[in-house]
Design a protein around this motif. Structure first.
Motif, PDB file in Angstrom:
ATOM      1  N   ASP A  20      -3.146   1.776  -4.286  1.00 39.25           N
ATOM      2  CA  ASP A  20      -2.162   1.715  -5.372  1.00 39.25           C
ATOM      3  C   ASP A  20      -1.692   3.092  -5.820  1.00 39.25           C
ATOM      4  O   ASP A  20      -0.732   3.213  -6.566  1.00 39.25           O
ATOM      5  CB  ASP A  20      -2.759   0.991  -6.584  1.00 39.25           C
ATOM      6  CG  ASP A  20      -3.031  -0.472  -6.278  1.00 39.25           C
ATOM      7  OD1 ASP A  20      -2.321  -1.035  -5.422  1.00 39.25           O
ATOM      8  OD2 ASP A  20      -3.964  -1.032  -6.877  1.00 39.25           O
ATOM      9  N   GLU A  23      -6.421   7.189  -7.924  1.00 39.71           N
ATOM     10  CA  GLU A  23      -7.240   6.413  -8.863  1.00 39.71           C
ATOM     11  C   GLU A  23      -7.268   7.051 -10.247  1.00 39.71           C
ATOM     12  O   GLU A  23      -7.173   6.378 -11.274  1.00 39.71           O
ATOM     13  CB  GLU A  23      -8.692   6.357  -8.371  1.00 39.71           C
ATOM     14  CG  GLU A  23      -8.878   5.639  -7.066  1.00 39.71           C
ATOM     15  CD  GLU A  23     -10.330   5.727  -6.581  1.00 39.71           C
ATOM     16  OE1 GLU A  23     -11.202   6.109  -7.393  1.00 39.71           O
ATOM     17  OE2 GLU A  23     -10.569   5.387  -5.408  1.00 39.71           O
ATOM     18  N   LEU A  26      -3.844   6.939 -12.055  1.00 41.60           N
ATOM     19  CA  LEU A  26      -3.539   5.595 -12.524  1.00 41.60           C
ATOM     20  C   LEU A  26      -4.291   5.313 -13.821  1.00 41.60           C
ATOM     21  O   LEU A  26      -3.749   4.741 -14.765  1.00 41.60           O
ATOM     22  CB  LEU A  26      -3.909   4.555 -11.459  1.00 41.60           C
ATOM     23  CG  LEU A  26      -2.960   4.479 -10.253  1.00 41.60           C
ATOM     24  CD1 LEU A  26      -3.569   3.608  -9.159  1.00 41.60           C
ATOM     25  CD2 LEU A  26      -1.602   3.927 -10.673  1.00 41.60           C
ATOM     26  N   PRO A  98       2.256   3.532  -2.288  1.00 45.76           N
ATOM     27  CA  PRO A  98       3.488   3.432  -3.055  1.00 45.76           C
ATOM     28  C   PRO A  98       4.205   4.781  -3.045  1.00 45.76           C
ATOM     29  O   PRO A  98       3.573   5.810  -2.812  1.00 45.76           O
ATOM     30  CB  PRO A  98       3.000   3.085  -4.470  1.00 45.76           C
ATOM     31  CG  PRO A  98       1.618   3.623  -4.534  1.00 45.76           C
ATOM     32  CD  PRO A  98       1.063   3.587  -3.140  1.00 45.76           C
TER      33      PRO A  98
END
Ligand SMILES: [Zn+2]
Ligand SMILES: [Zn+2]
Ligand SMILES: [Zn+2]
Length: 104
Positions: A20, A23, A26, A98
Motif C-alpha cells: 500500500d 508503512e 501511511l 501505488p
C-alpha cells in the motif's frame, strides 16, 4: 567494488504481490517518493529522497542492512553497512505499488 557480507540476513526471497506504500508514512499520514523493502523482515519504507527516509531509519533502528527497490522495473538492492549496490538473482517477484503521493 566491495562485497556485501550481510547476505545471510536475507529471508525475503519472494517479493509481496502488492503493497500500500511506506508503512511508516501511511501510519503518520505523510507522503513518500520511492519505496524500498527490507529483505530481512519485509518492512516497506521510503527512499532517501522522501521527506522521512523511513527505509534508512528502519535499517539503523533494526540492524537490517539490505533493502531492495520496489519501483517498477528496478531490481537493485543496497547494503547500508557496506554501501554497495547489487542485483540479487535469488530475490524474485514484482510488487504492485501505488503511485507516489509526491508524484515521483
Ligand atoms: Zn552488506
Ligand atoms: Zn516513509
Ligand atoms: Zn527489516
Amino acid at each position: 567494488m566491495a562485497a556485501c557480507t550481510h547476505l545471510n540476513q536475507i529471508t525475503i526471497t519472494e517479493l509481496p504481490e502488492a503493497v500500500d506504500g511506506c508503512e511508516d508514512c501511511l501510519r503518520a499520514g505523510q507522503p513518500w517518493l520511492h519505496l524500498r523493502i527490507c529483505l530481512t523482515c519485509g518492512h516497506v519504507g521510503c527512499c532517501d529522497d522522501s521527506p522521512n527516509r523511513h527505509a534508512t531509519a528502519h535499517a539503523h533502528a533494526s540492524g537490517h542492512e539490505i533493502i531492495r527497490s520496489l519501483e517498477p522495473g528496478e531490481q537493485w538492492s543496497w547494503c547500508f553497512a557496506d554501501e554497495v549496490a547489487m542485483i540479487l538473482p535469488d530475490v524474485h517477484g514484482q510488487t504492485r505499488i501505488p503511485p507516489s503521493p509526491l508524484g515521483g
